[in-house]
Design a protein around this motif. Structure first.
Motif, PDB file in Angstrom:
ATOM      1  N   ILE A  62       0.835  -1.204   0.000  1.00 21.23           N
ATOM      2  CA  ILE A  62       0.000   0.000   0.000  1.00 21.23           C
ATOM      3  C   ILE A  62       0.868   1.251   0.000  1.00 21.23           C
ATOM      4  O   ILE A  62       0.647   2.179  -0.785  1.00 21.23           O
ATOM      5  CB  ILE A  62      -0.974  -0.004   1.204  1.00 21.23           C
ATOM      6  N   VAL A  63       1.872   1.277   0.870  1.00 18.29           N
ATOM      7  CA  VAL A  63       2.785   2.427   0.951  1.00 18.29           C
ATOM      8  C   VAL A  63       3.493   2.636  -0.386  1.00 18.29           C
ATOM      9  O   VAL A  63       3.606   3.766  -0.885  1.00 18.29           O
ATOM     10  CB  VAL A  63       3.809   2.234   2.101  1.00 18.29           C
ATOM     11  N   ARG A  66       1.133   4.048  -3.057  1.00 14.47           N
ATOM     12  CA  ARG A  66       0.864   5.468  -2.788  1.00 14.47           C
ATOM     13  C   ARG A  66       2.042   6.356  -3.193  1.00 14.47           C
ATOM     14  O   ARG A  66       1.855   7.496  -3.594  1.00 14.47           O
ATOM     15  CB  ARG A  66       0.546   5.688  -1.312  1.00 14.47           C
ATOM     16  N   GLY A  71      -0.177   7.144  -7.885  1.00 19.46           N
ATOM     17  CA  GLY A  71      -0.589   6.202  -6.852  1.00 19.46           C
ATOM     18  C   GLY A  71      -1.599   6.750  -5.865  1.00 19.46           C
ATOM     19  O   GLY A  71      -2.333   5.997  -5.236  1.00 19.46           O
ATOM     20  N   LYS A  72      -1.654   8.056  -5.730  1.00 20.36           N
ATOM     21  CA  LYS A  72      -2.616   8.664  -4.792  1.00 20.36           C
ATOM     22  C   LYS A  72      -4.058   8.518  -5.292  1.00 20.36           C
ATOM     23  O   LYS A  72      -5.002   8.586  -4.516  1.00 20.36           O
ATOM     24  CB  LYS A  72      -2.281  10.140  -4.578  1.00 20.36           C
ATOM     25  N   GLU A  73      -4.233   8.311  -6.615  1.00 25.47           N
ATOM     26  CA  GLU A  73      -5.574   8.185  -7.183  1.00 25.47           C
ATOM     27  C   GLU A  73      -6.134   6.764  -7.103  1.00 25.47           C
ATOM     28  O   GLU A  73      -7.328   6.557  -7.292  1.00 25.47           O
ATOM     29  CB  GLU A  73      -5.582   8.627  -8.657  1.00 25.47           C
ATOM     30  N   LYS A  75      -7.762   3.585  -5.701  1.00 23.37           N
ATOM     31  CA  LYS A  75      -8.640   3.301  -4.567  1.00 23.37           C
ATOM     32  C   LYS A  75      -8.225   1.941  -4.022  1.00 23.37           C
ATOM     33  O   LYS A  75      -8.407   0.918  -4.682  1.00 23.37           O
ATOM     34  CB  LYS A  75     -10.098   3.316  -5.001  1.00 23.37           C
ATOM     35  N   GLY A  95      -2.261   3.962   4.004  1.00 22.28           N
ATOM     36  CA  GLY A  95      -2.830   4.650   2.854  1.00 22.28           C
ATOM     37  C   GLY A  95      -4.053   4.001   2.248  1.00 22.28           C
ATOM     38  O   GLY A  95      -4.490   4.383   1.161  1.00 22.28           O
ATOM     39  N   THR A  97      -7.744   3.287   1.237  1.00 21.63           N
ATOM     40  CA  THR A  97      -8.898   4.158   1.021  1.00 21.63           C
ATOM     41  C   THR A  97     -10.066   3.705   1.886  1.00 21.63           C
ATOM     42  O   THR A  97     -10.772   4.508   2.481  1.00 21.63           O
ATOM     43  CB  THR A  97      -9.336   4.099  -0.463  1.00 21.63           C
TER      44      THR A  97
END
Length: 120
Positions: A62-63, A66, A71-73, A75, A95, A97
């Motif tokens: 996950i990290v 992100r 990667g922030k987009e 879900k 991180g 969602t």
């Protein structure tokens, strides 16, 4: 068509999830380990990612996702067997969602993701 990746060490969980999500018009890929999922994500990030919490390296995956460009987009759904607050908080800090309870079935996946495939 939106891309979806199921990362779980269980062949059965991946196959069931893939069948249901494919019927919901997602393009679904599978990974049986965090390292396999990371390799796939480095080539092409999915729009949605399910990560099994009991898998080695789940939080690191996950990290890492992100930290990737775009990667922030993604879900990311952290999949847990029980609503263990400590485990949920670790997933959220990494991180995630949102969360999914396992085992999931058609009713759960359709309720969570059914309208999202069409919305894209």
């Amino acid at each position: 068509m939106q891309r979806f990746m199921i990362t779980d060490s269980s062949d059965v969980v991946r196959k069931v999830g893939k069948r249901i999500l494919s019927e919901l018009d997602f393009m679904v890929s599978e990974a049986s380990s965090a390292s396999e999922a990371l390799s796939h994500c480095q080539v092409e990030l999915p729009d949605y990612l399910i990560v099994d919490s009991s898998m080695d390296g789940a939080l690191d995956l996950i990290v890492a996702v992100r930290a990737m460009e775009g990667g922030k987009e993604v879900k990311i759904y952290y999949c847990v067997i029980e609503a263990d607050l400590k485990k949920l908080m670790m997933g959220k800090r990494a991180g995630a969602t949102d969360f999914l309870l396992k085992p999931f079935d058609r009713k759960i996946l359709t309720a969570v993701f059914g309208n999202r495939a069409i919305a894209a």
